[in-house]
Design a protein around this motif. Sequence first.
Motif, PDB file in Angstrom:
ATOM      1  N   THR A  32     -56.210 -48.367 -51.604  1.00  0.00           N
ATOM      2  CA  THR A  32     -55.853 -48.445 -53.020  1.00  0.00           C
ATOM      3  C   THR A  32     -57.032 -48.007 -53.878  1.00  0.00           C
ATOM      4  OG1 THR A  32     -54.288 -50.258 -52.682  1.00  0.00           O
ATOM      5  CG2 THR A  32     -55.174 -49.977 -54.908  1.00  0.00           C
ATOM      6  N   ALA A  33     -56.786 -47.072 -54.780  1.00  0.00           N
ATOM      7  CA  ALA A  33     -57.788 -46.654 -55.755  1.00  0.00           C
ATOM      8  C   ALA A  33     -57.408 -47.239 -57.106  1.00  0.00           C
ATOM      9  CB  ALA A  33     -57.851 -45.131 -55.832  1.00  0.00           C
ATOM     10  N   ILE A  34     -58.380 -47.808 -57.801  1.00  0.00           N
ATOM     11  CA  ILE A  34     -58.162 -48.397 -59.127  1.00  0.00           C
ATOM     12  C   ILE A  34     -58.933 -47.551 -60.133  1.00  0.00           C
ATOM     13  CG2 ILE A  34     -58.299 -50.486 -60.526  1.00  0.00           C
ATOM     14  CD1 ILE A  34     -58.854 -51.990 -57.825  1.00  0.00           C
ATOM     15  N   THR A  35     -58.238 -46.998 -61.096  1.00  0.00           N
ATOM     16  CA  THR A  35     -58.897 -46.162 -62.106  1.00  0.00           C
ATOM     17  C   THR A  35     -58.646 -46.747 -63.483  1.00  0.00           C
ATOM     18  OG1 THR A  35     -56.979 -44.706 -62.321  1.00  0.00           O
ATOM     19  CG2 THR A  35     -58.645 -44.066 -60.727  1.00  0.00           C
ATOM     20  N   GLY A  36     -59.686 -46.713 -64.303  1.00  0.00           N
ATOM     21  CA  GLY A  36     -59.576 -47.202 -65.669  1.00  0.00           C
ATOM     22  C   GLY A  36     -60.450 -46.374 -66.573  1.00  0.00           C
ATOM     23  N   MET A  79     -60.224 -52.315 -66.920  1.00  0.00           N
ATOM     24  CA  MET A  79     -58.829 -52.368 -67.337  1.00  0.00           C
ATOM     25  C   MET A  79     -58.676 -52.486 -68.853  1.00  0.00           C
ATOM     26  SD  MET A  79     -57.033 -52.126 -64.523  1.00  0.00           S
ATOM     27  CE  MET A  79     -58.289 -50.886 -64.159  1.00  0.00           C
ATOM     28  N   GLY A  80     -59.774 -52.787 -69.541  1.00  0.00           N
ATOM     29  CA  GLY A  80     -59.723 -52.945 -70.988  1.00  0.00           C
ATOM     30  C   GLY A  80     -61.131 -53.056 -71.537  1.00  0.00           C
ATOM     31  N   VAL A  81     -61.217 -53.424 -72.804  1.00  0.00           N
ATOM     32  CA  VAL A  81     -62.529 -53.551 -73.456  1.00  0.00           C
ATOM     33  C   VAL A  81     -63.091 -54.929 -73.095  1.00  0.00           C
ATOM     34  CG1 VAL A  81     -63.763 -53.368 -75.652  1.00  0.00           C
ATOM     35  CG2 VAL A  81     -61.680 -52.064 -75.312  1.00  0.00           C
ATOM     36  N   ILE A  97     -53.847 -47.472 -58.929  1.00  0.00           N
ATOM     37  CA  ILE A  97     -53.639 -48.359 -60.075  1.00  0.00           C
ATOM     38  C   ILE A  97     -54.297 -47.723 -61.291  1.00  0.00           C
ATOM     39  CG2 ILE A  97     -54.395 -50.563 -61.067  1.00  0.00           C
ATOM     40  CD1 ILE A  97     -54.030 -51.752 -58.228  1.00  0.00           C
ATOM     41  N   ILE A  98     -53.585 -47.662 -62.399  1.00  0.00           N
ATOM     42  CA  ILE A  98     -54.105 -47.037 -63.614  1.00  0.00           C
ATOM     43  C   ILE A  98     -54.095 -48.052 -64.752  1.00  0.00           C
ATOM     44  CG2 ILE A  98     -53.771 -45.220 -65.341  1.00  0.00           C
ATOM     45  CD1 ILE A  98     -52.435 -43.554 -63.121  1.00  0.00           C
ATOM     46  N   GLY A  99     -55.285 -48.332 -65.295  1.00  0.00           N
ATOM     47  CA  GLY A  99     -55.398 -49.234 -66.434  1.00  0.00           C
ATOM     48  C   GLY A  99     -56.329 -48.641 -67.463  1.00  0.00           C
TER      49      GLY A  99
END
Length: 375
Positions: A165-169, A296-298, A191-193
């Motif tokens: 699994t790759a998680i990109t943000g 995933m966010g600020v 996963i894209i956030g």
Amino acid sequence: MPELEDLGDVEGKSVLVRADFNVPLKDGEITDDLRIRAALPTLQWLLDRGASVTACTHLGRPKGEPDPKYSVEPVRRRLAELAPGVELLENLRFDPGETGNDPAFVAELCEGHDLYVNDAFGASHRAHASIVGPPTLLPSAAGRLLAKEVEVLLGVREHPGRPFTAITGGSKVSDKLGVLTALLDIADDIIIGGGMCFTFFGAMGHSIGSSLFEEDQVESCAKLLDEHGDRLHLPEDVVGLGPGGKIGDPSAGGEVRNFGRSLPDGWMGLDIGPGAAAAFGDVILESRTVLWNGPMGVFEDRRFEAGTRAVAQAVAECRGFTVIGGGDSAAAVAQFGLADEVDHISTGGGASLELIEQGDLPGLEALRHAPNVAG
């Protein structure tokens, strides 16, 4: 790629070491010396074998001329405490020949040195003088940090445990499109956030309010969704900040509210919601390899840290092999006290992404063609 042992007997030799001491500073003091400490195994190996060691680094972004704000003096002081006897040159980027890869500057750097070691993984995606120049003139090798980064990241790229699994943000699709495309060739799930998810939402026809949006990337996002939608995991809900609000300043007002994938006019999405955090966590926990680059966010604003914290916790709890691709993701796991729960934290955000995407870096290619290995 040559490593330290390939340099032969270094006793009495003068060694130029390109390090990445681009540490954070506040009021002239180092706030995190991790990058200096990360170079110690290489520096100590050379010192223990009788070499004379001179290190060099960039620091910040001076514009090709001396600037007291970017002097390496604070780094020099800390390096003297950690590795006595190692000299440190002034900021490489005080000379325009560094970023311009000027042969005259390369010759100046190499003068008086017998050997070269590149231990600056975080800068090895740059074709700068101190990275690609010395291996054309001196017997050269990869330092311990660089060699470890390459081993881990190419291992993830070429033979990951599955599911991978790759998680990109992060904020922009345009910054990650190349690596997203490359990851689709090797990862099982992506996963894209972060802010980049809103351009995908726009491509899906959702209203995104005042969220970050790259209109020129909508077609690319639509194509990725059409061709790989079953493997792309987008947030099912987001946390938004209402009109009048200000990032980093709760006192400025502005309501914070959870939404699905559509936001009203004037609202800005700044984090993934609890539903998305739970869904992403389920995917991460089932993985045997996880690569994470981009929050995933600020998360620097406590009102919008929950999504990044939840993903960081899931990565920490995952029993598979976990890698943080440097940059803001590394800062996040450190902020949440989870750095020790991750298998590998890269020292180079941009370099780690480019190595995953391309399978090579200018600095690595240069080492492979050094006089002691060429031919």
